[in-house]
Design a protein around this motif. Structure first.
Motif, PDB file in Angstrom:
ATOM      1  N   TYR A 250      98.622 -39.882   9.701  1.00 55.24           N
ATOM      2  CA  TYR A 250      99.735 -40.658  10.247  1.00 55.24           C
ATOM      3  C   TYR A 250     101.056 -39.990   9.874  1.00 55.24           C
ATOM      4  O   TYR A 250     101.135 -39.134   9.008  1.00 55.24           O
ATOM      5  CB  TYR A 250      99.710 -42.113   9.750  1.00 55.24           C
ATOM      6  CG  TYR A 250     100.209 -42.300   8.338  1.00 55.24           C
ATOM      7  CD1 TYR A 250     101.547 -42.621   8.100  1.00 55.24           C
ATOM      8  CD2 TYR A 250      99.365 -42.122   7.250  1.00 55.24           C
ATOM      9  CE1 TYR A 250     102.014 -42.773   6.802  1.00 55.24           C
ATOM     10  CE2 TYR A 250      99.826 -42.278   5.968  1.00 55.24           C
ATOM     11  CZ  TYR A 250     101.148 -42.601   5.747  1.00 55.24           C
ATOM     12  OH  TYR A 250     101.617 -42.737   4.470  1.00 55.24           O
ATOM     13  N   ARG A 251     102.109 -40.428  10.550  1.00 52.67           N
ATOM     14  CA  ARG A 251     103.491 -40.032  10.257  1.00 52.67           C
ATOM     15  C   ARG A 251     104.398 -41.153  10.727  1.00 52.67           C
ATOM     16  O   ARG A 251     103.965 -42.039  11.456  1.00 52.67           O
ATOM     17  CB  ARG A 251     103.837 -38.681  10.874  1.00 52.67           C
ATOM     18  CG  ARG A 251     103.795 -38.639  12.360  1.00 52.67           C
ATOM     19  CD  ARG A 251     103.979 -37.232  12.974  1.00 52.67           C
ATOM     20  NE  ARG A 251     105.167 -36.570  12.540  1.00 52.67           N
ATOM     21  CZ  ARG A 251     105.186 -35.364  11.949  1.00 52.67           C
ATOM     22  NH1 ARG A 251     104.081 -34.699  11.745  1.00 52.67           N
ATOM     23  NH2 ARG A 251     106.319 -34.824  11.601  1.00 52.67           N
ATOM     24  N   THR A 252     105.668 -41.107  10.340  1.00 48.77           N
ATOM     25  CA  THR A 252     106.586 -42.206  10.675  1.00 48.77           C
ATOM     26  C   THR A 252     107.892 -41.735  11.305  1.00 48.77           C
ATOM     27  O   THR A 252     108.778 -42.546  11.519  1.00 48.77           O
ATOM     28  CB  THR A 252     106.924 -43.018   9.410  1.00 48.77           C
ATOM     29  OG1 THR A 252     107.518 -42.151   8.449  1.00 48.77           O
ATOM     30  CG2 THR A 252     105.685 -43.678   8.828  1.00 48.77           C
ATOM     31  N   ASP A 253     108.008 -40.453  11.626  1.00 48.04           N
ATOM     32  CA  ASP A 253     109.282 -39.932  12.128  1.00 48.04           C
ATOM     33  C   ASP A 253     109.401 -39.946  13.650  1.00 48.04           C
ATOM     34  O   ASP A 253     110.396 -39.494  14.200  1.00 48.04           O
ATOM     35  CB  ASP A 253     109.536 -38.532  11.593  1.00 48.04           C
ATOM     36  CG  ASP A 253     108.527 -37.501  12.084  1.00 48.04           C
ATOM     37  OD1 ASP A 253     107.620 -37.861  12.862  1.00 48.04           O
ATOM     38  OD2 ASP A 253     108.642 -36.333  11.676  1.00 48.04           O
TER      39      ASP A 253
ATOM     40  N   TRP B 129     101.803 -34.175   8.871  1.00 47.09           N
ATOM     41  CA  TRP B 129     100.997 -35.388   8.963  1.00 47.09           C
ATOM     42  C   TRP B 129     100.442 -35.730   7.586  1.00 47.09           C
ATOM     43  O   TRP B 129     100.046 -34.849   6.826  1.00 47.09           O
ATOM     44  CB  TRP B 129      99.836 -35.178   9.934  1.00 47.09           C
ATOM     45  CG  TRP B 129     100.272 -35.036  11.362  1.00 47.09           C
ATOM     46  CD1 TRP B 129     100.661 -33.883  11.990  1.00 47.09           C
ATOM     47  CD2 TRP B 129     100.380 -36.073  12.329  1.00 47.09           C
ATOM     48  NE1 TRP B 129     100.994 -34.145  13.295  1.00 47.09           N
ATOM     49  CE2 TRP B 129     100.826 -35.480  13.530  1.00 47.09           C
ATOM     50  CE3 TRP B 129     100.137 -37.432  12.305  1.00 47.09           C
ATOM     51  CZ2 TRP B 129     101.030 -36.221  14.697  1.00 47.09           C
ATOM     52  CZ3 TRP B 129     100.332 -38.164  13.464  1.00 47.09           C
ATOM     53  CH2 TRP B 129     100.777 -37.556  14.639  1.00 47.09           C
TER      54      TRP B 129
ATOM     55  N   ASP C 232     101.154 -43.627  19.363  1.00 46.39           N
ATOM     56  CA  ASP C 232     102.420 -44.050  18.762  1.00 46.39           C
ATOM     57  C   ASP C 232     102.450 -45.562  18.918  1.00 46.39           C
ATOM     58  O   ASP C 232     102.534 -46.068  20.033  1.00 46.39           O
ATOM     59  CB  ASP C 232     103.579 -43.389  19.500  1.00 46.39           C
ATOM     60  CG  ASP C 232     104.914 -43.562  18.816  1.00 46.39           C
ATOM     61  OD1 ASP C 232     105.060 -44.489  17.999  1.00 46.39           O
ATOM     62  OD2 ASP C 232     105.828 -42.772  19.102  1.00 46.39           O
TER      63      ASP C 232
ATOM     64  N   GLU D  37     105.958 -52.212  11.834  1.00 45.49           N
ATOM     65  CA  GLU D  37     106.541 -50.871  11.730  1.00 45.49           C
ATOM     66  C   GLU D  37     105.831 -49.920  12.686  1.00 45.49           C
ATOM     67  O   GLU D  37     104.645 -50.046  12.958  1.00 45.49           O
ATOM     68  CB  GLU D  37     106.433 -50.338  10.302  1.00 45.49           C
ATOM     69  CG  GLU D  37     107.288 -51.082   9.306  1.00 45.49           C
ATOM     70  CD  GLU D  37     108.774 -50.921   9.557  1.00 45.49           C
ATOM     71  OE1 GLU D  37     109.219 -49.803   9.867  1.00 45.49           O
ATOM     72  OE2 GLU D  37     109.498 -51.924   9.446  1.00 45.49           O
ATOM     73  N   ARG D  38     106.570 -48.922  13.169  1.00 47.80           N
ATOM     74  CA  ARG D  38     106.048 -47.944  14.117  1.00 47.80           C
ATOM     75  C   ARG D  38     105.443 -46.755  13.372  1.00 47.80           C
ATOM     76  O   ARG D  38     106.060 -46.214  12.451  1.00 47.80           O
ATOM     77  CB  ARG D  38     107.188 -47.480  15.018  1.00 47.80           C
ATOM     78  CG  ARG D  38     106.797 -46.500  16.062  1.00 47.80           C
ATOM     79  CD  ARG D  38     107.988 -46.201  16.947  1.00 47.80           C
ATOM     80  NE  ARG D  38     107.765 -45.003  17.724  1.00 47.80           N
ATOM     81  CZ  ARG D  38     108.725 -44.263  18.229  1.00 47.80           C
ATOM     82  NH1 ARG D  38     109.995 -44.596  18.034  1.00 47.80           N
ATOM     83  NH2 ARG D  38     108.442 -43.200  18.923  1.00 47.80           N
ATOM     84  N   TYR D  39     104.235 -46.363  13.802  1.00 41.64           N
ATOM     85  CA  TYR D  39     103.536 -45.223  13.212  1.00 41.64           C
ATOM     86  C   TYR D  39     102.982 -44.335  14.317  1.00 41.64           C
ATOM     87  O   TYR D  39     102.589 -44.817  15.373  1.00 41.64           O
ATOM     88  CB  TYR D  39     102.355 -45.689  12.339  1.00 41.64           C
ATOM     89  CG  TYR D  39     102.790 -46.489  11.143  1.00 41.64           C
ATOM     90  CD1 TYR D  39     103.091 -45.871   9.941  1.00 41.64           C
ATOM     91  CD2 TYR D  39     102.909 -47.874  11.220  1.00 41.64           C
ATOM     92  CE1 TYR D  39     103.495 -46.612   8.842  1.00 41.64           C
ATOM     93  CE2 TYR D  39     103.309 -48.619  10.133  1.00 41.64           C
ATOM     94  CZ  TYR D  39     103.605 -47.983   8.943  1.00 41.64           C
ATOM     95  OH  TYR D  39     104.012 -48.709   7.853  1.00 41.64           O
ATOM     96  N   GLN D  40     102.927 -43.052  14.042  1.00 44.77           N
ATOM     97  CA  GLN D  40     102.225 -42.114  14.893  1.00 44.77           C
ATOM     98  C   GLN D  40     100.903 -41.853  14.153  1.00 44.77           C
ATOM     99  O   GLN D  40     100.908 -41.481  12.978  1.00 44.77           O
ATOM    100  CB  GLN D  40     103.001 -40.804  15.078  1.00 44.77           C
ATOM    101  CG  GLN D  40     104.334 -41.004  15.793  1.00 44.77           C
ATOM    102  CD  GLN D  40     105.388 -41.644  14.912  1.00 44.77           C
ATOM    103  OE1 GLN D  40     105.695 -41.152  13.835  1.00 44.77           O
ATOM    104  NE2 GLN D  40     105.943 -42.759  15.356  1.00 44.77           N
TER     105      GLN D  40
ATOM    106  N   ALA E  96     103.226 -49.702  17.115  1.00 47.70           N
ATOM    107  CA  ALA E  96     103.711 -50.671  16.124  1.00 47.70           C
ATOM    108  C   ALA E  96     102.891 -51.933  16.341  1.00 47.70           C
ATOM    109  O   ALA E  96     102.998 -52.569  17.383  1.00 47.70           O
ATOM    110  CB  ALA E  96     105.196 -50.952  16.316  1.00 47.70           C
TER     111      ALA E  96
ATOM    112  N   PHE F 108      99.507 -49.920   6.280  1.00 48.30           N
ATOM    113  CA  PHE F 108     100.671 -49.918   7.146  1.00 48.30           C
ATOM    114  C   PHE F 108     101.404 -51.257   7.044  1.00 48.30           C
ATOM    115  O   PHE F 108     100.788 -52.296   6.830  1.00 48.30           O
ATOM    116  CB  PHE F 108     100.285 -49.675   8.600  1.00 48.30           C
ATOM    117  CG  PHE F 108      99.749 -48.301   8.895  1.00 48.30           C
ATOM    118  CD1 PHE F 108     100.145 -47.192   8.159  1.00 48.30           C
ATOM    119  CD2 PHE F 108      98.855 -48.106   9.919  1.00 48.30           C
ATOM    120  CE1 PHE F 108      99.671 -45.924   8.454  1.00 48.30           C
ATOM    121  CE2 PHE F 108      98.367 -46.846  10.233  1.00 48.30           C
ATOM    122  CZ  PHE F 108      98.779 -45.754   9.487  1.00 48.30           C
TER     123      PHE F 108
END
Length: 140
Positions: free
Chosen positions: A115-118, A127, A34, A96-99, A36, A92
């Protein structure tokens, strides 16, 4: 540490733990982070996490981003380090924060990047795949 997350400058700061057999690469691996990043095209390869000695033959793994922003996983079988890149740049947004997740099938050399953003790093569904499956000769 801020809000349960570490903040690093990208060049001289890191977290580490002692070497333990529990972190050894003994088969297939799934790595999740996780993160950014201030710059997703950093101009030099940047590791996000790993158990890696930094030289070929040291054994271990590393997950990061290449100089151009393509995702990268390095698997070292103790003899040779193999770099596997995502087939596309995820584009990206800086800051911004990404998983981000990579799955590696060692015996069949099948690698997927996602990846995901939640904010849900533990999710089993939802994903977005980055590029296509990377395949080739078995790593070990």
């Amino acid at each position: 540490m801020s809000d349960g997350f570490f903040t690093f400058d990208g060049s001289t700061e890191w977290a580490s733990t002692s070497d333990t057999a529990a972190l050894d690469l003994t088969g297939d691996i799934e790595i999740r982070v996780d993160v950014a990043a201030d710059d997703w095209s950093p101009g030099a390869t940047k590791a996000m996490t790993g158990k890696y000695g930094g030289s070929s033959g040291s054994g271990g793994w590393r997950f990061g981003v290449s100089a151009s922003g393509v995702l990268l996983v390095t698997i070292d079988d103790g003899t040779t380090a193999t770099n596997i890149f995502s087939s596309t740049n995820p584009s990206f947004t800086d800051g911004e924060r990404y998983q981000i997740r990579v799955t590696v099938d060692i015996s069949g050399y099948s690698v997927f990047f996602y990846y995901r953003t939640d904010g849900d790093l533990t999710a089993t569904t939802g994903w977005t795949q980055v590029g296509t499956e990377q395949t080739g000769t078995a790593i070990s």
